[in-house]
Scaffold this active site. Structure first.
Site, PDB file in Angstrom:
ATOM      1  N   VAL A  44     -37.263  33.062  20.288  1.00 10.61           N
ATOM      2  CA  VAL A  44     -37.379  31.766  20.718  1.00 10.61           C
ATOM      3  C   VAL A  44     -38.795  31.108  20.975  1.00 10.61           C
ATOM      4  O   VAL A  44     -39.203  30.303  20.968  1.00 10.61           O
ATOM      5  CB  VAL A  44     -36.430  31.727  22.195  1.00 10.61           C
ATOM      6  N   CYS A  45     -39.628  32.214  21.745  1.00  7.93           N
ATOM      7  CA  CYS A  45     -40.822  31.945  21.999  1.00  7.93           C
ATOM      8  C   CYS A  45     -41.714  31.600  20.981  1.00  7.93           C
ATOM      9  O   CYS A  45     -42.688  30.634  21.048  1.00  7.93           O
ATOM     10  CB  CYS A  45     -41.579  33.316  22.818  1.00  7.93           C
ATOM     11  N   THR A  46     -41.399  32.439  19.753  1.00  2.00           N
ATOM     12  CA  THR A  46     -42.353  32.068  18.633  1.00  2.00           C
ATOM     13  C   THR A  46     -42.143  30.477  18.184  1.00  2.00           C
ATOM     14  O   THR A  46     -42.926  29.974  17.959  1.00  2.00           O
ATOM     15  CB  THR A  46     -41.657  33.011  17.551  1.00  2.00           C
ATOM     16  N   LEU A  49     -44.116  28.431  20.655  1.00  2.00           N
ATOM     17  CA  LEU A  49     -45.347  28.283  20.744  1.00  2.00           C
ATOM     18  C   LEU A  49     -45.901  27.228  19.523  1.00  2.00           C
ATOM     19  O   LEU A  49     -46.970  26.624  19.532  1.00  2.00           O
ATOM     20  CB  LEU A  49     -46.078  29.481  20.475  1.00  2.00           C
TER      21      LEU A  49
END
Ligand code: BEZ
Length: 218
Positions: A44-46, A49
């Site tokens: 999810v973070c990928t 960002l």
């Protein structure tokens, strides 16, 4: 203790993917968005960002500096940046804090032990030019944020900082706004020459003052 709206954003100096950064110097006289991620190399973070990198121009238009954070070290962030570029089609173009000793995470209460002892949650802090906290949002690790919503709130914060208005439900830049109840009709005549519509004495709707539209009738 948790930071609340109107509190002074704690200043810090931290290692980031763009070298050592001091928060106040980085923001300067503009606005800042500080947001945390649970961990490097997580799916999810990928996507988040990558999205913030794509929105760089939108943040710049609003004089907003963005600053990510994850508890992993800088070398790890740099390796992860390659994956972000490969999978999201955009280079990481803003600094991400490396916070392995949790200095910044603790300062901003980004670790919520009942959710996880080690990962930061998805916190968002919008910081104004006066270094006060203007918005806080907290998402769980499993839910990616909507950065269009964060831009929308920044539009509202910047508008309402300069005019005696508030923004109604689902407002977007360019939509009509509400004259704050503290302003009398007499004062409103001066402040809102385009006029307004009175739906109730406490609910007066006027065109967004910095957009130059005309209000039909008042
Ligand atoms: C993610 O960023 O994909 C993630 C991180 C921690 C837990 C679940 C998802």
């Amino acid at each position: 203790m948790a930071l609340r709206l109107g509190d002074t954003a704690p200043d810090f100096t931290a290692d980031t993917t763009s070298g050592t950064i001091n928060l106040y110097e980085y923001i300067g006289n503009g606005w800042g968005v500080l947001f945390s991620h649970p961990k490097d190399f997580t799916p999810v973070c990928t996507t988040e960002l990558g999205e913030v990198a794509k929105l760089k121009g939108e943040f710049e238009k609003r004089d907003v500096k963005v600053l990510g954070l994850s508890v992993d070290p800088v070398d790890s962030h740099k390796g992860w940046a390659d994956d972000i570029e490969e999978t999201q089609g955009v280079k990481l173009n803003f600094p991400v804090i490396a916070d392995p000793d949790r200095k910044v995470s603790d300062l901003y209460d980004m670790i919520h032990p009942n959710a996880s002892d080690t990962f930061t949650v998805r916190s968002v802090f919008v910081i104004g030019p006066d270094k006060k906290i203007k918005l806080t949002i907290t998402y769980p690790a499993s839910t990616g944020r909507n950065f269009d919503e964060i831009l929308r709130v920044i539009d509202s914060l910047q508008l309402t900082a300069n005019y005696s208005v508030a923004t109604p439900v689902n407002w977007k830049d360019g939509d009509d706004v509400i004259i704050v109840p503290a302003i009398s009709d007499e004062q409103a005549k001066e402040k809102f020459p385009a006029g307004w519509k009175t739906l109730k004495p406490y609910l007066r709707v006027t065109p967004q003052p910095n957009k130059g539209k005309k209000q039909a009738g008042s």
